[in-house]
Design a protein around this motif. Structure first.
Motif, PDB file in Angstrom:
ATOM      1  N   CYS A   2     -12.153   3.077   0.809  1.00 51.03           N
ATOM      2  CA  CYS A   2     -12.572   3.141   2.106  1.00 51.03           C
ATOM      3  C   CYS A   2     -13.663   4.039   2.475  1.00 51.03           C
ATOM      4  CB  CYS A   2     -11.286   3.261   3.115  1.00 51.03           C
ATOM      5  SG  CYS A   2     -10.203   1.922   3.082  1.00 51.03           S
ATOM      6  N   THR A   3     -13.405   5.306   2.253  1.00 52.21           N
ATOM      7  CA  THR A   3     -14.606   6.406   2.479  1.00 52.21           C
ATOM      8  C   THR A   3     -15.724   6.077   1.883  1.00 52.21           C
ATOM      9  OG1 THR A   3     -13.669   7.950   0.684  1.00 52.21           O
ATOM     10  CG2 THR A   3     -12.644   8.090   2.794  1.00 52.21           C
ATOM     11  N   ALA A   4     -15.792   5.464   0.426  1.00 57.40           N
ATOM     12  CA  ALA A   4     -16.884   5.182  -0.214  1.00 57.40           C
ATOM     13  C   ALA A   4     -18.092   4.311   0.419  1.00 57.40           C
ATOM     14  CB  ALA A   4     -16.543   4.698  -1.660  1.00 57.40           C
ATOM     15  N   ILE A   5     -17.303   3.465   1.257  1.00 56.39           N
ATOM     16  CA  ILE A   5     -18.018   2.198   2.011  1.00 56.39           C
ATOM     17  C   ILE A   5     -18.327   2.635   3.598  1.00 56.39           C
ATOM     18  CG2 ILE A   5     -17.438   0.642   0.188  1.00 56.39           C
ATOM     19  CD1 ILE A   5     -15.644  -0.593   2.396  1.00 56.39           C
ATOM     20  N   GLY A   6     -17.933   3.706   3.932  1.00 60.35           N
ATOM     21  CA  GLY A   6     -18.180   4.424   5.104  1.00 60.35           C
ATOM     22  C   GLY A   6     -17.021   3.928   6.335  1.00 60.35           C
ATOM     23  N   VAL A   7     -15.852   3.395   5.830  1.00 63.48           N
ATOM     24  CA  VAL A   7     -14.765   3.111   6.582  1.00 63.48           C
ATOM     25  C   VAL A   7     -14.076   4.554   7.176  1.00 63.48           C
ATOM     26  CG1 VAL A   7     -12.570   1.855   6.953  1.00 63.48           C
ATOM     27  CG2 VAL A   7     -14.541   0.996   5.876  1.00 63.48           C
ATOM     28  N   SER A   8     -13.960   4.726   8.341  1.00 63.04           N
ATOM     29  CA  SER A   8     -13.308   6.233   8.894  1.00 63.04           C
ATOM     30  C   SER A   8     -12.044   6.330   8.386  1.00 63.04           C
ATOM     31  CB  SER A   8     -13.773   6.211  10.093  1.00 63.04           C
ATOM     32  OG  SER A   8     -13.095   5.163  10.950  1.00 63.04           O
ATOM     33  N   ASP A   9     -11.120   5.107   8.792  1.00 65.66           N
ATOM     34  CA  ASP A   9      -9.726   5.117   8.577  1.00 65.66           C
ATOM     35  C   ASP A   9      -9.494   4.980   7.165  1.00 65.66           C
ATOM     36  OD1 ASP A   9      -6.766   5.087   8.855  1.00 65.66           O
ATOM     37  OD2 ASP A   9      -6.867   3.020  10.041  1.00 65.66           O
ATOM     38  N   PRO A  10      -8.681   5.850   6.379  1.00 64.20           N
ATOM     39  CA  PRO A  10      -8.279   5.564   5.037  1.00 64.20           C
ATOM     40  C   PRO A  10      -7.197   4.533   4.853  1.00 64.20           C
ATOM     41  CG  PRO A  10      -8.216   7.902   5.504  1.00 64.20           C
ATOM     42  CD  PRO A  10      -8.315   7.106   6.880  1.00 64.20           C
ATOM     43  N   ASN A  11      -6.557   4.107   6.018  1.00 63.64           N
ATOM     44  CA  ASN A  11      -5.636   3.191   5.767  1.00 63.64           C
ATOM     45  C   ASN A  11      -6.020   1.677   6.260  1.00 63.64           C
ATOM     46  OD1 ASN A  11      -3.444   4.812   4.699  1.00 63.64           O
ATOM     47  ND2 ASN A  11      -3.266   5.531   6.837  1.00 63.64           N
ATOM     48  N   ALA A  12      -7.353   1.560   6.312  1.00 60.69           N
ATOM     49  CA  ALA A  12      -7.822   0.583   7.236  1.00 60.69           C
ATOM     50  C   ALA A  12      -7.544  -0.772   6.374  1.00 60.69           C
ATOM     51  CB  ALA A  12      -9.332   0.444   7.408  1.00 60.69           C
ATOM     52  N   TRP A  13      -7.564  -0.820   4.846  1.00 64.98           N
ATOM     53  CA  TRP A  13      -7.345  -1.870   4.116  1.00 64.98           C
ATOM     54  C   TRP A  13      -5.864  -2.252   3.847  1.00 64.98           C
ATOM     55  CZ3 TRP A  13     -11.504  -1.028  -0.296  1.00 64.98           C
ATOM     56  CH2 TRP A  13     -12.849  -1.109   0.192  1.00 64.98           C
ATOM     57  N   ARG A  14      -4.947  -1.615   4.566  1.00 67.76           N
ATOM     58  CA  ARG A  14      -3.568  -1.741   4.367  1.00 67.76           C
ATOM     59  C   ARG A  14      -2.999  -2.700   5.446  1.00 67.76           C
ATOM     60  NH1 ARG A  14      -2.581   4.395   2.510  1.00 67.76           N
ATOM     61  NH2 ARG A  14      -2.868   4.357   0.298  1.00 67.76           N
ATOM     62  N   VAL A  15      -1.977  -3.396   4.958  1.00 72.64           N
ATOM     63  CA  VAL A  15      -1.404  -4.357   6.015  1.00 72.64           C
ATOM     64  C   VAL A  15      -0.212  -3.487   6.532  1.00 72.64           C
ATOM     65  CG1 VAL A  15      -0.657  -6.657   6.352  1.00 72.64           C
ATOM     66  CG2 VAL A  15      -2.407  -6.274   4.671  1.00 72.64           C
ATOM     67  N   LYS A  16       0.026  -3.316   7.723  1.00 69.68           N
ATOM     68  CA  LYS A  16       1.205  -2.641   8.410  1.00 69.68           C
ATOM     69  C   LYS A  16       2.178  -3.827   8.736  1.00 69.68           C
ATOM     70  CE  LYS A  16       2.283   1.357  11.157  1.00 69.68           C
ATOM     71  NZ  LYS A  16       1.557   2.577  11.746  1.00 69.68           N
ATOM     72  N   VAL A  17       3.446  -3.600   8.135  1.00 73.58           N
ATOM     73  CA  VAL A  17       4.546  -4.411   8.658  1.00 73.58           C
ATOM     74  C   VAL A  17       5.490  -3.993   9.378  1.00 73.58           C
ATOM     75  CG1 VAL A  17       6.326  -5.773   7.549  1.00 73.58           C
ATOM     76  CG2 VAL A  17       4.175  -5.454   6.244  1.00 73.58           C
ATOM     77  N   ILE A  18       5.491  -4.517  10.813  1.00 73.82           N
ATOM     78  CA  ILE A  18       6.668  -4.217  11.546  1.00 73.82           C
ATOM     79  C   ILE A  18       8.115  -4.296  10.988  1.00 73.82           C
ATOM     80  CG2 ILE A  18       7.392  -4.341  14.055  1.00 73.82           C
ATOM     81  CD1 ILE A  18       4.672  -5.154  14.678  1.00 73.82           C
ATOM     82  N   GLY A  19       9.125  -3.341  11.184  1.00 72.38           N
ATOM     83  CA  GLY A  19      10.470  -3.587  10.948  1.00 72.38           C
ATOM     84  C   GLY A  19      10.917  -2.913   9.416  1.00 72.38           C
ATOM     85  N   LEU A  20      10.022  -2.572   8.919  1.00 73.58           N
ATOM     86  CA  LEU A  20       9.935  -1.747   7.546  1.00 73.58           C
ATOM     87  C   LEU A  20      10.089  -0.386   7.819  1.00 73.58           C
ATOM     88  CD1 LEU A  20       8.164  -3.507   4.640  1.00 73.58           C
ATOM     89  CD2 LEU A  20      10.432  -3.850   5.414  1.00 73.58           C
ATOM     90  N   ALA A  21      10.827   0.542   7.128  1.00 74.42           N
ATOM     91  CA  ALA A  21      11.043   1.940   7.489  1.00 74.42           C
ATOM     92  C   ALA A  21       9.594   2.892   7.158  1.00 74.42           C
ATOM     93  CB  ALA A  21      12.030   2.689   6.555  1.00 74.42           C
ATOM     94  N   LYS A  22       9.323   3.752   7.675  1.00 78.16           N
ATOM     95  CA  LYS A  22       8.272   4.442   7.598  1.00 78.16           C
ATOM     96  C   LYS A  22       8.242   4.998   5.998  1.00 78.16           C
ATOM     97  CE  LYS A  22       5.622   8.331   9.263  1.00 78.16           C
ATOM     98  NZ  LYS A  22       5.598   9.532  10.333  1.00 78.16           N
ATOM     99  N   GLY A  23       7.110   4.953   5.639  1.00 74.58           N
ATOM    100  CA  GLY A  23       6.652   5.092   4.192  1.00 74.58           C
ATOM    101  C   GLY A  23       6.646   4.036   3.223  1.00 74.58           C
ATOM    102  N   TYR A  24       7.218   3.033   3.721  1.00 75.23           N
ATOM    103  CA  TYR A  24       7.467   1.676   3.096  1.00 75.23           C
ATOM    104  C   TYR A  24       6.690   0.346   3.633  1.00 75.23           C
ATOM    105  CZ  TYR A  24      10.837   4.388   0.592  1.00 75.23           C
ATOM    106  OH  TYR A  24      11.861   5.444  -0.123  1.00 75.23           O
ATOM    107  N   ASN A  25       6.147   0.686   4.817  1.00 70.76           N
ATOM    108  CA  ASN A  25       5.714  -0.154   5.831  1.00 70.76           C
ATOM    109  C   ASN A  25       4.060  -0.523   5.807  1.00 70.76           C
ATOM    110  OD1 ASN A  25       5.084   2.095   6.806  1.00 70.76           O
ATOM    111  ND2 ASN A  25       5.588   1.429   9.201  1.00 70.76           N
ATOM    112  N   GLU A  26       3.607  -0.110   4.829  1.00 69.89           N
ATOM    113  CA  GLU A  26       2.081  -0.255   4.783  1.00 69.89           C
ATOM    114  C   GLU A  26       1.762  -0.948   3.433  1.00 69.89           C
ATOM    115  OE1 GLU A  26       0.174   3.211   5.386  1.00 69.89           O
ATOM    116  OE2 GLU A  26       0.268   2.944   7.709  1.00 69.89           O
ATOM    117  N   LEU A  27       1.563  -2.239   3.233  1.00 68.97           N
ATOM    118  CA  LEU A  27       1.177  -3.134   2.032  1.00 68.97           C
ATOM    119  C   LEU A  27       0.080  -3.033   1.527  1.00 68.97           C
ATOM    120  CD1 LEU A  27       3.254  -6.252   2.583  1.00 68.97           C
ATOM    121  CD2 LEU A  27       4.221  -4.126   2.236  1.00 68.97           C
ATOM    122  N   ASP A  28      -0.213  -2.328   0.398  1.00 75.97           N
ATOM    123  CA  ASP A  28      -1.454  -2.037  -0.194  1.00 75.97           C
ATOM    124  C   ASP A  28      -1.981  -3.018  -1.467  1.00 75.97           C
ATOM    125  OD1 ASP A  28      -3.841  -0.677  -1.297  1.00 75.97           O
ATOM    126  OD2 ASP A  28      -2.916   1.240  -1.184  1.00 75.97           O
TER     127      ASP A  28
END
Length: 579
Positions: free
Chosen positions: A149-175
């Motif tokens: 993400c940083t290599a192509i200039g995207v400021s948010d490192p988590n921009a390419w992850r899919v956040k899933v509502i309902g899963l516990a924190k630490g397991y809720n961002e699909l990569d």
């Protein structure tokens, strides 16, 4: 099922028979290896091993652990944490090197422990090193997404992850990018070890050039000493913070033991293995210290970003373009690190499969590619699954705990093998020494952890030194007497750790010490894992190996059919040697 329940009823007898059963190095090299069918192809040389060791470690350490440790655990003194961890890793690498030269098989720590302490300890070490590899590879693959993400200039490192509502924190961002990367590397490793090594060599050369750029640019444009001492000095978390940080960044040295798992694919192992293992650890230790120091020179420790730390640091000093370069270089290093680690994990599982402790199909080597195809595919899928949803912080300390545990066992195994199995010392003497050394190491570590007065630390370390010195004198006396009686000196091994038993004893001490600095949650998770793998051994592994022992004649026929290396006139000898 009736046959299986009958086997379960014999579990106590079978455990007694198999838990301490050992193989000789000759059996590991010449007989157990035949169970994989085709041989792995010997195409690697010493420079391949150095590049594999360096590539396997560089992508993990600075880009994954340095930022969080500098910010929350060690402060600007994180480079001292790397020094401590590097010294401990170097001691462990010496132990690995002597074993790998004398037992040149792909099993690494699993094989070393099995020929020394028996089947169960070997299995325990092997499955822990596998856990370490799979979890660390998953964590590193997720870091790849952040840096891309940083290599192509995207400021948010988590921009390419899919956040899933309902899963516990630490397991809720699909990569999903991490999953794709792991699967692509798995296919590459299935094709050829040599081509994978050449790919790693090219990436490692570019990676070291990139490291040079970061170090020079960071020192030239950072705040120098001022950044190291502000706002709260070099060690804002105290000496304990520095040591605690060393235990966590030990995760960064995962990778050098991969070199030992390539022993069956190396030309001239007795020369190439020492150069590859010790050389790669030494090079990486220096680079880690410089890279961690330059990060704290560019940015005050309390302002370091936990995600993509170096890319964000360059942006803070006004070098936005350099942040993109860092993202690209870090991504390349992470790919190299993953390639090497996944290379090693498959060979561990392959050799555990040869021992019948897991299903035998995992031990098969493909005849045309010369790679453990089934093990590579199986572990690639496991790694990709965990990389999909598990955050780095959840697994980092568990990885370090498993690594330290295995390295502790290998150091003990080297001492026992050197002074009892191949030396003249009685088992009770060596085991007593190991027990005393571990006890005083643990006493020192707990005294430190509980923040007791300094005199206790001095006392325990003095006793540990005295015990080691007495053991050295005792073994020297026995060796001299035996050699004099035989009128000849004892035969040295192909490569030996110098100044024994001190390096191995220091490795035991440091591994115990660093282990006790980890958090309680890591020990709880490790205890759960230990229970699970022990149950698997009791319910499956011990019965599988016991039956293989009782059915030696069947194994001989299998070996004869699947390998042209065993001649018919040698079958009787092979049969007698199979446990």
């Amino acid at each position: 099922m009736s046959k299986y329940f009958h086997s379960l009823s014999q579990t106590p007898h079978r455990l007694k028979s198999r838990m301490l059963a050992t193989w000789t190095p000759d059996q590991e090299v010449n007989q157990v290896r035949l169970r994989s069918g085709a041989d792995m192809k010997r195409k690697l040389r010493w420079f391949d091993l150095v590049s594999l060791g360096v590539g396997g470690m560089l992508g993990v350490g600075v880009f994954v652990t340095t930022g969080p440790v500098a910010r929350d655990i060690s402060g600007p003194a994180v480079f001292i944490s790397y020094m401590i961890a590097g010294f401990s890793a170097l001691l462990s690498s010496l132990c690995y090197t002597e074993f790998s030269v004398n037992v040149p098989v792909a099993g690494g720590a699993f094989s070393y422990l099995r020929v020394t302490f028996g089947e169960f300890i070997g299995y325990f070490g092997g499955v822990n090193i596998l856990l370490e590899y799979v979890l660390s590879n998953a964590a590193v693959a997720r870091s790849f997404t952040e840096y891309m993400c940083t290599a192509i200039g995207v400021s948010d490192p988590n921009a390419w992850r899919v956040k899933v509502i309902g899963l516990a924190k630490g397991y809720n961002e699909l990569d999903f990018p991490a999953v794709v990367l792991v699967l692509l590397l798995t296919l590459c490793l299935c094709h050829s070890t040599k081509e994978s090594s050449m790919l790693n060599l090219v990436m490692t050369v570019f990676h070291i050039i990139f490291f040079g750029f970061v170090i020079i640019a960071g020192f030239c444009h950072g705040d120098g000493v001022k950044a190291l001492v502000e706002p709260r000095g070099l060690t804002p978390y105290g000496a304990r913070g520095v040591v605690n940080g060393a235990a966590v960044v030990y995760f960064s040295y995962i990778g050098y033991d991969t070199v030992s798992t390539l022993a069956e694919e190396i030309q001239n192992p007795s020369f190439s293995l020492p150069v590859g293992i010790i050389g790669s650890v030494s090079v990486v230790s220096v680079l880690y210290c410089l890279m961690s120091l330059v990060l704290c020179v560019m940015v005050p420790y309390n302002e370091i970003s936990k995600s993509a730390s170096y890319a964000v640091a360059f942006r803070r000093i006004g070098w936005g373009w350099a942040g993109n370069v860092v993202g690209a270089g870090a991504s390349l290093g992470i790919v190299a690190s993953l390639l090497v680690a996944m290379l090693g994990q498959a060979r561990y599982l392959c050799v555990i499969g040869r021992a019948r402790l897991v299903p035998s199909w995992l031990a098969k080597v493909h005849p045309s590619t010369g790679t453990p195809l089934n093990a590579t595919l199986f572990l690639g899928i496991c790694t990709a699954t965990i990389a999909l949803f598990t955050d780095l912080e959840i697994v980092m300390e568990l990885i370090s705990l498993g690594t330290l545990c295995v390295f502790y066992l290998v150091a003990n195994a080297l001492l026992y093998r050197k002074y009892t199995l191949t030396g003249q010392n009685a088992p009770v003497h060596t085991l007593s020494f190991l027990a005393l050394l571990s006890s005083f190491s643990l006493a020192f570590s707990l005294w430190w952890k509980l923040n007791k007065p300094w005199w206790g630390l001095t006392l325990f370390i003095a006793i540990a030194i005295a015990v080691t010195a007495f053991f050295q004198y005792h073994t020297w006396s026995i060796s001299s007497t035996v050699s004099k009686n035989l009128l000849r000196p004892s035969c040295p091994s192909k490569w030996s750790v110098p100044f024994m038993p001190w390096p191995a004893a220091a490795s035991v001490f440091l591994n115990v010490f660093l282990t006790t600095t980890l958090k309680t949650l890591s020990f709880q998770r490790f205890a759960i894992w230990t229970c699970l793998v022990t149950m698997f051994y009791v319910l499956y592994g011990v019965h599988r190996t016991y039956e293989a022992e009782e059915m030696g004649r069947v194994d001989v026929v299998e070996i004869h059919v699947t390998s042209t290396r065993v001649q018919p006139d040698k079958l009787d000898n092979v049969q007698m040697a199979i446990p």
